[in-house]
Motif scaffolding. Sequence first.
Motif, mmCIF file in Angstrom:
data_model
loop_
_atom_site.group_PDB
_atom_site.id
_atom_site.type_symbol
_atom_site.label_atom_id
_atom_site.label_comp_id
_atom_site.label_asym_id
_atom_site.label_seq_id
_atom_site.Cartn_x
_atom_site.Cartn_y
_atom_site.Cartn_z
ATOM 1 N N ALA A 3 0.825 -1.205 0.000
ATOM 2 C CA ALA A 3 0.000 0.000 0.000
ATOM 3 C C ALA A 3 0.864 1.260 0.000
ATOM 4 O O ALA A 3 0.545 2.244 -0.688
ATOM 5 N N TRP A 4 1.941 1.260 0.762
ATOM 6 C CA TRP A 4 2.864 2.405 0.749
ATOM 7 C C TRP A 4 3.519 2.544 -0.626
ATOM 8 O O TRP A 4 3.712 3.668 -1.112
ATOM 9 N N ALA A 5 3.867 1.418 -1.246
ATOM 10 C CA ALA A 5 4.466 1.469 -2.579
ATOM 11 C C ALA A 5 3.496 2.079 -3.584
ATOM 12 O O ALA A 5 3.893 2.817 -4.488
ATOM 13 N N TYR A 6 2.211 1.774 -3.417
ATOM 14 C CA TYR A 6 1.194 2.393 -4.278
ATOM 15 C C TYR A 6 1.200 3.905 -4.094
ATOM 16 O O TYR A 6 1.217 4.664 -5.070
ATOM 17 N N ASN A 7 1.174 4.354 -2.851
ATOM 18 C CA ASN A 7 1.128 5.790 -2.580
ATOM 19 C C ASN A 7 2.336 6.520 -3.144
ATOM 20 O O ASN A 7 2.211 7.622 -3.694
ATOM 21 N N LEU A 8 3.510 5.912 -3.007
ATOM 22 C CA LEU A 8 4.749 6.616 -3.319
ATOM 23 C C LEU A 8 5.208 6.451 -4.760
ATOM 24 O O LEU A 8 5.986 7.266 -5.259
ATOM 25 N N ARG A 9 4.726 5.395 -5.448
ATOM 26 C CA ARG A 9 5.216 5.184 -6.808
ATOM 27 C C ARG A 9 4.221 4.497 -7.738
ATOM 28 O O ARG A 9 3.970 4.962 -8.847
ATOM 29 N N LEU A 10 3.629 3.393 -7.313
ATOM 30 C CA LEU A 10 2.913 2.529 -8.249
ATOM 31 C C LEU A 10 1.578 3.087 -8.715
ATOM 32 O O LEU A 10 1.034 2.609 -9.709
ATOM 33 N N LYS A 11 1.028 4.090 -8.027
ATOM 34 C CA LYS A 11 -0.263 4.630 -8.451
ATOM 35 C C LYS A 11 -0.171 5.283 -9.824
ATOM 36 O O LYS A 11 -1.192 5.466 -10.487
ATOM 37 N N SER A 12 1.022 5.621 -10.265
ATOM 38 C CA SER A 12 1.211 6.250 -11.568
ATOM 39 C C SER A 12 1.708 5.274 -12.618
ATOM 40 O O SER A 12 2.287 5.685 -13.621
ATOM 41 N N THR A 13 1.519 3.987 -12.385
ATOM 42 C CA THR A 13 1.965 2.977 -13.331
ATOM 43 C C THR A 13 0.797 2.078 -13.714
ATOM 44 O O THR A 13 -0.260 2.094 -13.081
ATOM 45 N N ALA A 14 1.006 1.270 -14.747
ATOM 46 C CA ALA A 14 -0.029 0.327 -15.173
ATOM 47 C C ALA A 14 -0.258 -0.767 -14.146
ATOM 48 O O ALA A 14 -1.246 -1.497 -14.216
ATOM 49 N N ALA A 15 0.648 -0.891 -13.177
ATOM 50 C CA ALA A 15 0.514 -1.895 -12.120
ATOM 51 C C ALA A 15 -0.171 -1.322 -10.882
ATOM 52 O O ALA A 15 -0.051 -1.896 -9.791
ATOM 53 N N SER A 16 -0.910 -0.226 -11.041
ATOM 54 C CA SER A 16 -1.528 0.427 -9.876
ATOM 55 C C SER A 16 -2.500 -0.476 -9.141
ATOM 56 O O SER A 16 -2.736 -0.293 -7.937
ATOM 57 N N TRP A 17 -3.070 -1.455 -9.819
ATOM 58 C CA TRP A 17 -4.045 -2.353 -9.193
ATOM 59 C C TRP A 17 -3.377 -3.424 -8.332
ATOM 60 O O TRP A 17 -4.014 -3.994 -7.441
ATOM 61 N N VAL A 18 -2.109 -3.702 -8.586
ATOM 62 C CA VAL A 18 -1.427 -4.824 -7.920
ATOM 63 C C VAL A 18 -1.364 -4.636 -6.403
ATOM 64 O O VAL A 18 -1.660 -5.583 -5.649
ATOM 65 N N PRO A 19 -0.964 -3.460 -5.878
ATOM 66 C CA PRO A 19 -0.920 -3.321 -4.416
ATOM 67 C C PRO A 19 -2.259 -3.565 -3.749
ATOM 68 O O PRO A 19 -2.319 -4.157 -2.657
ATOM 69 N N TYR A 20 -3.344 -3.118 -4.367
ATOM 70 C CA TYR A 20 -4.671 -3.356 -3.800
ATOM 71 C C TYR A 20 -4.985 -4.842 -3.750
ATOM 72 O O TYR A 20 -5.456 -5.360 -2.726
ATOM 73 N N ALA A 21 -4.751 -5.528 -4.851
ATOM 74 C CA ALA A 21 -5.035 -6.957 -4.899
ATOM 75 C C ALA A 21 -4.167 -7.717 -3.899
ATOM 76 O O ALA A 21 -4.647 -8.628 -3.204
ATOM 77 N N LEU A 22 -2.902 -7.335 -3.813
ATOM 78 C CA LEU A 22 -1.982 -8.028 -2.901
ATOM 79 C C LEU A 22 -2.345 -7.765 -1.441
ATOM 80 O O LEU A 22 -2.426 -8.707 -0.628
ATOM 81 N N ALA A 23 -2.585 -6.502 -1.095
ATOM 82 C CA ALA A 23 -2.868 -6.166 0.299
ATOM 83 C C ALA A 23 -4.176 -6.801 0.762
ATOM 84 O O ALA A 23 -4.251 -7.374 1.864
ATOM 85 N N PHE A 24 -5.224 -6.707 -0.054
ATOM 86 C CA PHE A 24 -6.501 -7.317 0.320
ATOM 87 C C PHE A 24 -6.390 -8.838 0.332
ATOM 88 O O PHE A 24 -6.948 -9.504 1.212
ATOM 89 N N GLY A 25 -5.677 -9.393 -0.646
ATOM 90 C CA GLY A 25 -5.538 -10.843 -0.711
ATOM 91 C C GLY A 25 -4.803 -11.436 0.474
ATOM 92 O O GLY A 25 -5.065 -12.574 0.872
ATOM 93 N N LEU A 26 -3.884 -10.672 1.063
ATOM 94 C CA LEU A 26 -3.107 -11.165 2.201
ATOM 95 C C LEU A 26 -3.815 -10.973 3.537
ATOM 96 O O LEU A 26 -3.394 -11.554 4.544
ATOM 97 N N LEU A 27 -4.859 -10.172 3.570
ATOM 98 C CA LEU A 27 -5.534 -9.911 4.848
ATOM 99 C C LEU A 27 -6.114 -11.174 5.479
ATOM 100 O O LEU A 27 -5.926 -11.402 6.689
ATOM 101 N N PRO A 28 -6.817 -12.034 4.727
ATOM 102 C CA PRO A 28 -7.282 -13.282 5.348
ATOM 103 C C PRO A 28 -6.131 -14.147 5.863
ATOM 104 O O PRO A 28 -6.250 -14.808 6.900
ATOM 105 N N ALA A 29 -5.006 -14.117 5.150
ATOM 106 C CA ALA A 29 -3.843 -14.897 5.600
ATOM 107 C C ALA A 29 -3.313 -14.370 6.923
ATOM 108 O O ALA A 29 -2.901 -15.146 7.802
#
Length: 294
Positions: A141-167
């Motif tokens: 999520a921090w990587a999204y805020n600081l860099r990835l939100k301006s890339t085509a991979a902007s969705w990845v941090p959301y999917a990863l962070a939410f996906g790891l929450l049940p774990a």
Amino acid sequence: MPARTTQTHENTAVTGTAAPGPGPGPGVVRGLAAACHPLPAAAVTLFAAALTAAAGQGPARAAVTVGAVAAGQLSVGWCNDRADLRRDLATGRRDKPLVAGRVTAAAVTGAAAVSLLLCVPLSLACGPLAGTAHLVGVAAAWAYNLRLKSTAASWVPYALAFGLLPAFVTLGLPGAPWPPPWLTAAAALLGAGAHFANVLPDIEDDLATGVTGLPQRLGLRVSAALAGLLVLGSTATLVVGPPGRVTAYGWTLLAATTTALLLAARRPAGRLPFLATMAVAAADVILLVVELRP
């Protein structure tokens, strides 16, 4: 067309500096509360609380788990507002506490740092594997805020962070079990859908200030459609993924989700898609509590 602004607003946007923040006191607390993105932070924290209850965690462990998630979400929200300050000034976002001068940049930076530092021991107190899973999600999520939100991979941090929450929740149980794959997939789909839905109202401002994540590249209508499909896929996974027959509540939830998302798609430029996503997530949590309870 933007609404008419006050002279203070115009000067702030032109000079590129935030209005002076309030002195110490309740005003700072209110400003920090508004700057932490309270709705998403509360929603994710409540989601974690529901997961702990459904997984059967004891009160003490559940409190630590929820505290870690709350600290992580606060750090992410404050980091986001601080990282976006320059762009928010350029677009005259007077709804943002930093731009409006309701809190200082230094206060938000300090709050983000303190909450992140608090998140680390709370996460690891749930076990090394569980803690690592949560901290990876917070780092994404921090990587999204600081860099990835301006890339085509902007969705990845959301999917990863939410996906790891049940774990994070299940790995803190005795024996450190991993969550069922359908639950991880449903959470990841919900996170990606929330990303697309959350960005919709700000696509034009984002493009004007150089933010070119995947939703901005795809455009308003395509992103709105993807948001709906991802959230619907999340609900469908929760309904049909667990073993056994689909309950009446599951079928009702699936039908209601489809209806809500179709209605939200008619107004893709507003906050309706994001609010519909939050409503679907709340209904999904009820289903999870029923399905995962030991």
